[in-house]
Design an enzyme around this catalytic site. Sequence first.
Site, short mmCIF file in Angstrom:
data_model
loop_
_atom_site.label_atom_id
_atom_site.label_comp_id
_atom_site.label_asym_id
_atom_site.label_seq_id
_atom_site.Cartn_x
_atom_site.Cartn_y
_atom_site.Cartn_z
N ASP A 425 0.87 -1.15 0.00
CA ASP A 425 0.00 0.00 0.00
C ASP A 425 0.92 1.22 0.00
OD1 ASP A 425 -2.22 1.62 0.47
OD2 ASP A 425 -1.78 1.62 2.60
N GLU A 546 -7.91 16.27 5.61
CA GLU A 546 -9.00 17.18 5.99
C GLU A 546 -8.55 18.04 7.17
OE1 GLU A 546 -12.91 15.47 7.11
OE2 GLU A 546 -13.34 16.21 5.10
N PHE A 593 -18.40 12.05 0.98
CA PHE A 593 -17.29 11.60 0.14
C PHE A 593 -17.45 10.11 -0.12
CE2 PHE A 593 -13.39 11.90 -1.79
CZ PHE A 593 -12.75 13.10 -1.50
N ASP A 733 -3.56 6.79 -5.70
CA ASP A 733 -3.12 8.10 -6.18
C ASP A 733 -3.19 8.25 -7.69
OD1 ASP A 733 -2.60 9.39 -3.87
OD2 ASP A 733 -0.57 8.57 -3.67
N ARG A 847 -4.47 4.50 -8.82
CA ARG A 847 -5.93 4.65 -8.86
C ARG A 847 -6.63 3.30 -8.67
NH1 ARG A 847 -7.38 9.54 -9.22
NH2 ARG A 847 -6.35 11.06 -10.55
N LYS A 853 -7.12 -4.09 -5.11
CA LYS A 853 -5.88 -4.49 -4.44
C LYS A 853 -5.92 -5.96 -4.10
CE LYS A 853 -4.78 -0.15 -2.14
NZ LYS A 853 -4.48 0.46 -0.85
N ASP A 873 -1.53 -0.71 6.00
CA ASP A 873 -1.77 -0.21 7.35
C ASP A 873 -3.23 0.05 7.63
OD1 ASP A 873 -1.99 1.97 5.63
OD2 ASP A 873 -1.68 3.33 7.30
N ASN A 876 -8.55 -0.59 4.59
CA ASN A 876 -8.73 -0.87 3.17
C ASN A 876 -7.71 -1.90 2.66
OD1 ASN A 876 -6.70 0.93 3.65
ND2 ASN A 876 -6.83 1.85 1.65
#
Lengths: 1138, 347
Positions: A425, A546, A593, A733, A847, A853, A873, A876
Amino acid sequence: MPEERRRGILFSKLYSFACFLSKFEDKHAQIGRRGYSRVVYCNDPGNPGAVQLKYRGNFVSTTKYTAVNFIPKSLFEQFRRVANIYFLVVACVSFSPLAPYSAPSVLVPLLVVIGVTMAKEGVEDWRRKKQDIEANNQKVRVYRDYTFHETKWKKLRVGDLVKVCKDEYFPADIILLSSSYEDGICYVETMNLDGETNLKLKHALEVTSHLHDENSFRQFRAVIKCEDPNENLFSFVGALSYDGKEYPLSIKQLLLRDSKLKNTEYIYGVVVFTGHDTKVMQNATDPPSKRSKIEKKMDKIIYILFSTLIVIASVGSVFFGIETKKDISGGKYRRWYLRPDDSTVFYDPKRPFLAAFLHFFTALMLYGYLIPISLYVSIEIVKVLQSIFINQDQDMYDEETNRPARARTSNLNEELGQVYTILSDKTGTLTCNSMEFVKCSIAGTDYGHGTTEVERALMRRRGALSEPGDAVNDVQRHHGDAMDSRRSIRGFNFRDERIMNGQWVNDPHPDIIQKFFRVLAICHTAIPVVNKESGEILFEAESPDEAAFIIAAREVGFEFNGRTQASISLHELDYETGKKVDRVYELLQVLEFSSARKRMSVVVRNVENQLLLLCKGADSVMFERLSQDGRLFESQTRDHIKKYAEAGLRTLVIAYRELGEEEYKSWEEKFRMAKTSVTADHDALVDEAADKIERNLILLGATAVEDKLQKGVPECIKKLSQAGIKIWVLTGDKMETAVNIGYACSLLRQDMKQITITLDSPDIDALEKQGDKEAIAKASLESIMKQIREGISQINSAKQSSNSAKESTLLFGLIIDGKSLDFSLKKNVVKSFFELAMNCSSVICCRSSPKQKARVTRFVKEGTSKTTLSIGDGANDVGMLQEADIGVGISGVEGMQAVMASDYSVAQFRFLERLLLVHGHWCYRRIAMMICYFFYKNITFGFTLFWFEAQASFSGQPAYNDWYMSFYNVFFTSLPVIALGVFDQDVSARLCLEYPILYSEGVENILFSWPRILGWMFNGFISSIIIFFSTTKLMTNQAFRRDGQVVDYEILGVTMYTCVVWAVNCQMAISINYFTWIQHLFIWGSIAFWAFQTRFKPMLHDIIQIKRLEDSGNTPTLPRQLKDRLLHLRERLMHREL
Amino acid sequence: MDVDGEGVSAVATGDRTIPMHPGRHEAFHQFTQQKLPACKPVLTPAWVISIFLLMGTIFIPIGLVTLHASQSVVEVVDRYDIECIPEAFKSNKLGYIKDSSIPKNCSRFLKVYKRMKAPIYIYYQLDNYYQNHRRYVKSRNDQQLLHGLKYNGTSSCKPEQTNNGLPIVPCGLIAWSLFNDTYEFIRGASELTVNRKNIAWKSDRDHKFGKHVYPFNFQNGTLIGGGMLDPRIHLSDQEDLIVWMRTAALPTFRKLYGRIEEDLNADDVIVVNLMNNYNTYSFGGKKKLVLSTSSWLGGKNDFLGVAYISVGSSCIFVCFVFILLHMKNRRPYGGHNLFVLEQERHL
């Protein structure tokens, strides 16, 4: 990426009320029927209905065994192993006259082995038990006799009224009645459940939210009817009957066991599920059990040995049958001294077939020493000790977090030495996941001077041009100084004199800057928490970026200082007056979100009664939502975003729009409908509704947040790739960010050739605009296949040229985005995709979603059929960790979920280097050697028995005394092999790290390859031949003792046994590379122990047997000693030659 | 979503941490960090070659010495099972041996080819005789041998457990099949004294065969196995029995019969008067009489010496092969360049 972590947010907001008002629908109608039959009488234990219902108490037991079933259950577990079953059968049969040896001699080792394993199980279970006891005896306040009493958790019953205070865990599943807040809300943290650290909001029903004091509960009686216990954490269906009316209950009222009350002084609630009925306990499933490849292979070896056993036993039986049959021929007795005329069934010459058949079983038992009885237990002991070493390693101990590395399972230690692919990850694993607000682009202007680590790496990559006097460094140094002079703020690394210290009011676009930071201050779901000691305000945010935004907004002058159910208050700087004012924004909607939406919006009404939609989101979704006149700075902003992404920063686009009253009203209606719908496509409907209003936005700018690399990551990755390990990074990302992070952590290097597979090509875009899904899919697939083919041909040509030129091979790095990955994993493409991927030393999948994954992990595991390790970690990553052969969890900031699902946990990514290259390498060597050696020593021993049998007309007479045979595995050869398994080191840890290439030994499985295993077995076979024939040649016939006596059966046995013990222990001494006092003690100790035992007979043998031995021991003769030496030296010689 | 029950409570009760003790005992630290002082033998070519050389140079002399010792032993072997059958019975050996009315005496002439020094051990050697057969080995009772009739749990002795309802002492197949050929040795005119004491192990006599146990009901059955025992002599003195009951490991075995305590000169001819009582004909076993001296190394056995010499010389041979190989492909020891090559192959 934030979206990864925001799955399943339960931030219900205002529409939760709408839910209450809705009529009973769908599932609620089923209450009282099958599956929804639970009835809870609140605060009414005396109610006859309540008495009748016998729900389970709140006592929780997570132990595998209880005191009663421990013995049978753990025995059952033990005998699930084939070898143990075999030994049990042997032990049972050994009570019959079939047995070649006495029953206790086979029973005792079996009991020892089983006993040790059971003791281990018992100790592990005892630990669990202690944790249970601790959990069960925690205190909670329960309403009994009109007041709240402290009671133990385990005494809690269904229907009890409880009071839970701030920062306490909920003892059971509780329906929230009221809280310290007027409107009956409370916040809970569910880190133990799903690993999410953000707070979730729960709501009491309006009718009960007024119940605030003990007196009001005096009269409180209600009945809850709800679903039966189930494992679904995200739904709950129930109804509360109170005051003659029924009110629907949902998950919003349910407080789950093992979650924690936060930010709320206290709550009152009714217990609905207790103990094992609670959702969290219903969820408790055993993690998938993983076995290492070596162990699987070991099973095959055991089967080989079983077949060998059967073969030699049948050979023996056939010969035995023939010999026995010949004993009576034509009324003549051949071997008259055996009395063939008066025989038992086992030796009866008249029934040779039966005798041979029965003898087969005898032989099976006799040659059973081929199967090492203590192998499993030794391996388990060794692995536990190895795990202790891993846990104790101070070089893998993180002082900052006070966390050592931890082997959560011990059966994968050797697998650590065979890792071929690492799937990692990115966020929180390679990077710290502590976000810093570094740059922003507002109204087309770039603000912020900080340099990121990625940029520094980029500069290094472009050559060591950056001289000390370089401008960038200068700026950096300058700002570094400036930073030192001020107090540094966590999550904020923004330096720009144009914005800071209120200077932004003088900027050409102060209004846009104001709007920009207002969006940052309002558009979020964080909760301010006041630290009582320092008076500082901290933010409990869902994701660290955030929090970074809120802090940035605060630093600029937009301080978020309070949130209620329906409002957000800011303390903000007004650029026109230059004064700080308090403004309250009425919060109307929060559009959450999600990874699909990639954006988040809030609808607020400001003091001027304007309706505003504030929105932030990923550039890919935001730019297309801009209105025609909102695209003023689009091109500059796009450029900046590109630049930021190249610098390895996470970017978000900030936009807003004003809403008309009418427009909002009509939309709200639709949105409410969507929200309250209970159909399967509920989420899709909500998204669709939200999508309708998030249009025609006006661009304000973009933010850039740095996700810092963890310490030592580049070095670690470099070492790992030197070790031949392929590294895949799976990240959410953007491609540019991912590539740059790849460079920063030396996953990609300057000398590598990049192969990029992406669907961001103009023709696909064009197709997408047309919206023909099938055509898109087809075109995409074709494009992917083409790109893969091209990649493969590139690699092949590079290979050929390097072969001809004999130069170092060109390395490749593959970068693929999520969409392309989806296509690449389709059946007909996956093969060529893997061909490509396997030829690249590093692969970056950008992405990608959590599900992808896990899928990629599975494909890699199956595609390579080599060991994969995933490291992550967050919650997810759980799928990925469980899917891989080894899951390593980073025990960092993101909760414990990943660690719970992992097999090993480390505090930092860089410890992976030591875990694999040192511990993995050692453990692999040790276990491989140990297993080989085990088979060797048992074959040596077992075959001497067979050779002896051949000389005893296969009658089943063992060559050795019963007890020697059973103690062979348990005492005389077991400790050295355990010492080998625990302590052996081929090279020191320092050298392991210095020469990572040593690791490829494990990846290629050199030490446990079939030639090796068979070589060891052959070695055992040869040793047995040498030992048997040398001893018999040497010792029989001629005078052996001073008085001319010759050797008899017993002495030959003892001598042969001595030789075997010497030979296998000396073989061990030759095979190990690392002699500490422990090895010396065990190896020479085992031999000495045997010598001691033959001379001084310390064991409780059959007294007669000892006396027989006495003389052979007391008058040692030279030939024997010489011969021993000869034999073990020959052994050494042979080993060398092999 | 997968919440492990154990894990949940672990979190609730706090994560375990290792207490770090900087001042903890040094050895313990070394142990847990796997840094114990250790010797790591590295087998460099020089070491290997010298070890082999050393082994060779030690083994060959040892081999020579042991071979010499074995060569110094004089052994005279005579097979008599065929020759001792009268011509008439050559085709029916079994009939001859089973017929107790035929006299079994027989004379053999042994020629001593080399001077034999006292003590000279007399062995009888049987061939193809499975004393190590499981049924046979188990068919005895050690308790009875020690305690006699007092002990009656003798089921292992079947079928030689009882006879006519009375227990047999000593019971079992081993005792029942006792070897009963006898030998007398005459040199020239005088008979050589054969010492038949102390042929059994002292421990057997003292601890395994009772001094108060007398043969009882032995060989009284219809089927006579081997030799008889004098019921007046207690078992501890029945040394032939004790020797016989130490079962042999292999189907070819020798057992001690007695000792001649005089020197025999070269070219002496010894006349052996023997009673050929024991039946080996039914299973085709050979019977041999062996006279042997002994050396410090025991009886005559060249194997040990030959083994030492061959191992020693192969060590020397291997040593030379290694030297040649080393001379031919000399490589720097521990050269890092090898690693680099490997690495390129892998990446």
